[in-house]
Scaffold this active site. Sequence first.
Site, PDB file in Angstrom:
ATOM      1  CE  LYS A 271       1.999  -1.605  12.077  1.00 56.91           C
ATOM      2  NZ  LYS A 271       2.979  -2.705  12.107  1.00 56.91           N
ATOM      3  CD  GLU A 357      12.417 -13.744   4.946  1.00 59.92           C
ATOM      4  OE1 GLU A 357      11.441 -13.526   5.684  1.00 59.92           O
ATOM      5  OE2 GLU A 357      12.597 -13.158   3.841  1.00 59.92           O
ATOM      6  NE  ARG A 385      10.566 -13.925   2.053  1.00 58.14           N
ATOM      7  CZ  ARG A 385       9.865 -13.011   1.365  1.00 58.14           C
ATOM      8  NH1 ARG A 385       8.631 -13.292   0.985  1.00 58.14           N
ATOM      9  NH2 ARG A 385      10.374 -11.839   1.083  1.00 58.14           N
TER      10      ARG A 385
END
Length: 609
Positions: A271, A357, A385
């Site tokens: 990253k 979630e 969600r």
Amino acid sequence: MIDLNNLNIKNMQIKELESLACSLREIIIDTVSKNGGHLSSNLGVVELSIGMHYVFDTQKDPFIFDVSHQSYPHKLLNNKINCFHTLRQFNGLSGYTKPDEGDYFVAGHSSTSISLAVGACKAIKLKNEDRLPVVLIGDGALSAGMAYEALNELGDREYPCVIILNDNEMSISKPIGAISKYLSQAMATQFYQKFKKRIENLLEYFPQGASYMAKRFEESLRLITPGLLFEELGLEYIGPIDGHNLNEIINALNQAKAMNKPCVVHAQTIKGKGFALAEGKNAKWHGVGAFDRNNGESLKQNSNARSATEIFSNTLLKLAQKYDNIVGVTAAMPSGTGLDKLIEKYPERFWDVAIAEQHAVTSMAAMAKEGFKPFIAIYSTFMQRAYDQVIHDCAIMNLNVVIAMDRAGIVGEDGETHQGIFDVSFLSAIPNVTIAAPRDEAMMQKIMEYAYFHQGVFAFRYPRGNFLLSNEFTSCEINLGKAQILSKTQSDRVFLGFGQGVGKAKFVLDELGKDYASLVDLVFIKPIDEELLRQLAQNTKIWFIFSDSVKIGGVGSIIANFLQNENLHHIKLVSFEYDDHFITHGKTSEVEESLKLDINSICQKIKFY
């Protein structure tokens, strides 16, 4: 620097492609440093994006990005160089994929890509077309169950598809080591793939004993490679490869393309690659505001006011110290929700369960059943969600859970997929759910204290950034379903505010004059303060609604329903909530102005009543 306006990537040599990667990184760093956006995730997939465009046909092959906060290099390679400077600005280029910008599908929430690919595969097969879906998904997105549901069907049906797994956290291969990397890279070669196919064909003719030994030999290799999971699901596996080595990437993608099967190409990346300050696992550089690219310092003006997220975090920490049965969870947003402080302080009581979630809500429902008091900290947009889990696992049993919804209302540059404007509508329809919203810091603290003692499902919402109000009004004690009159006049007009809407109503009143209307903070929208509303209806005629939620099913709808049931037909209701369409990206002030919901526009509208 390479001229991206006249790019013929398929005719470029490796050295030219490497130079192209440097050019893309320079443009991304320069633009994000000015506009803000997702930095480290995009810098990490530059070479993978080049490989996708080099090997596959962008004119016909569906490029499907998971979450799509790693789609900037693709945008640049897809002829967006001339408008890239408008990234995330109002009327500018979206920070996510959008079909009206030339992308295959919209994306902003995690773990949808493989399901989309399965659907695309089915359509391609039915239409008998020569197209190949290509997915770019991060290892974090594989923490959500939806990805495995899709992998399960894809492996069973064996549709041709290439899934590029961007592993920038080493979450799959970290414990494997050098031997696995050597074997896996060997398995990525054309020789190995042909050898494997021949072994499979030969096994059909071998005696049972020899066949058994051959199968055990192949399985013994796979057992110490990170591809076992995918191969057991019925997918081919290539990797791990160096996600910054264009030779490896192109070879692996060509091999995957030729298989005519579902195949996972596992690429390890860094990253923030190419920008030293952002390299590695520092979450700070995932999503950033404008910054000085020389030293990484934020260019955002410092404010003395604490953000709503910070207030939530500090208040919950105090409550957790006071009440030892408080527990909490977040779904891959520990710093975004402020729960990181609690996870650090009480690692046995607070958890980050990754992008899950549904699991987050249901697991906390069980803890509530066991006598704990869970605080579920999730962005408003991501609570969508887990809607069934709120109904099925929390509300039906009326369990004592607290749902803390950060980023309610317009969130600005992230746009349609992230605006937190639907929570009032979708939660207010559920029995046993109480909904409240604080107007300022003092109210936030009182609501959270109340939430601990509340019996049943308690949801409260709060904005991204700061509250509009800074404790201008005396904060009264919180009582279930009770509103608070903040200012009272002899006018026949009332401003009814909810949450951040109270601040906007107050600013409008400042412009029109304090005697123009009475100001009421509803505090609760479910249950609504029916007694106070009946009293107001005796002496007033026009009620103006202020809330950063949608009109349909929103605060105005709930109050209109009350007026209808009470036969209070003389009250005229005017809502300054959001109309029935998705809200684009841009600075919140610019977006509100475009919707005619800024202070000046509201003042002009009100004068007609």
